[in-house]
Scaffold this active site. Sequence first.
Site, PDB file in Angstrom:
ATOM      1  N   SER A 165      -2.339   5.979   9.887  1.00 12.11           N
ATOM      2  CA  SER A 165      -1.773   5.962   8.544  1.00 12.11           C
ATOM      3  C   SER A 165      -2.709   6.644   7.562  1.00 12.11           C
ATOM      4  O   SER A 165      -3.923   6.723   7.768  1.00 12.11           O
ATOM      5  CB  SER A 165      -1.534   4.511   8.107  1.00 12.11           C
ATOM      6  OG  SER A 165      -1.262   4.430   6.724  1.00 12.11           O
ATOM      7  N   TYR A 178      -5.747  -4.146   6.122  1.00  9.94           N
ATOM      8  CA  TYR A 178      -4.925  -3.162   6.831  1.00  9.94           C
ATOM      9  C   TYR A 178      -5.607  -1.799   6.807  1.00  9.94           C
ATOM     10  O   TYR A 178      -5.704  -1.110   7.827  1.00  9.94           O
ATOM     11  CB  TYR A 178      -3.545  -3.082   6.187  1.00  9.94           C
ATOM     12  CG  TYR A 178      -2.593  -2.135   6.880  1.00  9.94           C
ATOM     13  CD1 TYR A 178      -1.840  -2.563   7.966  1.00  9.94           C
ATOM     14  CD2 TYR A 178      -2.448  -0.822   6.442  1.00  9.94           C
ATOM     15  CE1 TYR A 178      -0.962  -1.700   8.610  1.00  9.94           C
ATOM     16  CE2 TYR A 178      -1.575   0.051   7.075  1.00  9.94           C
ATOM     17  CZ  TYR A 178      -0.838  -0.392   8.155  1.00  9.94           C
ATOM     18  OH  TYR A 178       0.026   0.478   8.786  1.00  9.94           O
ATOM     19  N   LEU A 212       2.992   7.452   3.373  1.00 14.86           N
ATOM     20  CA  LEU A 212       3.465   6.147   2.914  1.00 14.86           C
ATOM     21  C   LEU A 212       4.985   6.086   2.926  1.00 14.86           C
ATOM     22  O   LEU A 212       5.663   7.094   2.744  1.00 14.86           O
ATOM     23  CB  LEU A 212       2.956   5.873   1.499  1.00 14.86           C
ATOM     24  CG  LEU A 212       1.439   5.970   1.321  1.00 14.86           C
ATOM     25  CD1 LEU A 212       1.078   5.707  -0.135  1.00 14.86           C
ATOM     26  CD2 LEU A 212       0.723   4.979   2.225  1.00 14.86           C
TER      27      LEU A 212
END
Length: 315
Positions: A165, A178, A212
Amino acid sequence: MKVLLLTGLGALFFAYYWDDNFDPASLQGARVLLTGANAGVGEELAYHYARLGSHLVLTAHTEALLQKVVGNCRKLGAPKVFYIAADMASPEAPESVVQFALDKLGGLDYLVLNHIGGAPAGTRARSPQATRWLMQVNFVSYVQLTSRALPSLTDSKGSLVVVSSLLGRVPTSFSTPYSAAKFALDGFFGSLRRELDVQDVNVAITMCVLGLRDRASAAEAVRSSTSRPRQPEHRGVPLQSQTAMFLPPTVPGARTLTETPLRGWPQPKMKSSRQKSKTEKNDGHLEPVTAWEVQVPRVRRLCRGLARPHLFGHD
C-alpha cells in the site's frame, strides 16, 4: 546539444531495462497460492489466473465468499481450484495454508500475498493489542508464508508477489499500526530480494504498491477521531478542489482505487537464466479507477506484472 545527448542516453537507458514480453501461455498450468482471494483485488486476480488456466489454491477468512469465488473460477476454466479458510491472525494458520497448497498442487510457482487486516482509526488503533494483531496479520503472516513457501519457489524458479500500500511509503494520519506493518513489508522484502540475489536464488519478488480507496467506512472512522472540518483549506485551496484534480466523480456506491506514481529506479540485469527485476513504465500522473467492474483492465495489467519478474517501487 546537451539536451539531445541526455535525451538519447535516457532513451537507451530505458530501452535496456524495458522488456515487455509477457506471454499469457506462461501462466497456463502454473501453480498459484493466492491469499485474500474472497473480494476486491484478490478476487479479480483469482479470476484472471483462472482464465489463463492456472491451478489455484485460494485462501481468505470468510469461507462463504471463498466458495463463491471458487465456483466462478471453475466456470472461467481453471483446471484445478482448491480453497482453505484461514485466519492469518493465528500464528499457526500461515504454515497450514502453505502445506495445504503443496499437498494439493505438488509445489508452487507463484505465491501472491494479498490479505490485509484493518483496524479502527484514532487512539484505539495505537493500542498495543491492536498493533500486535495488525502486525501479525499484515506483516508476520507474510513472513511466515514466505518462509514456508520459499523452498518450493526456489525449486520451480518461481515468483513471490506482495500486494502492499501507499501507506507503506508515505505516513498518513489515523493509520499508525497499519502503516507500520506496510513499511515493514517494504523493508523485509526489499532486503530479502537482495539476499536471494547474493545467494544466486532465482526467485523473483514483485512489490505492488496500491493507492488509496475512497470508502465511506474510512471517512466515518476518520471523522470520529478528529474535530477538524471534513474539508479544511490548505494554502487557500479547499481540500475538495485539491482532490478533484486526481479523483473524478465516482460511480454511486463504488469504491475507488487510485494508483500511486511511486515506481523508483530499475534494478540491474541479472546474470542468471532469467532476469529477476524490471520496472513498470510510469506515466507520471495518478490514474483513478472507479468501481470494481471498470477496474478489471487495471487488474489485468497488474496480473501481467505478476507473471513477470518486476519489482514495483523503489528499494
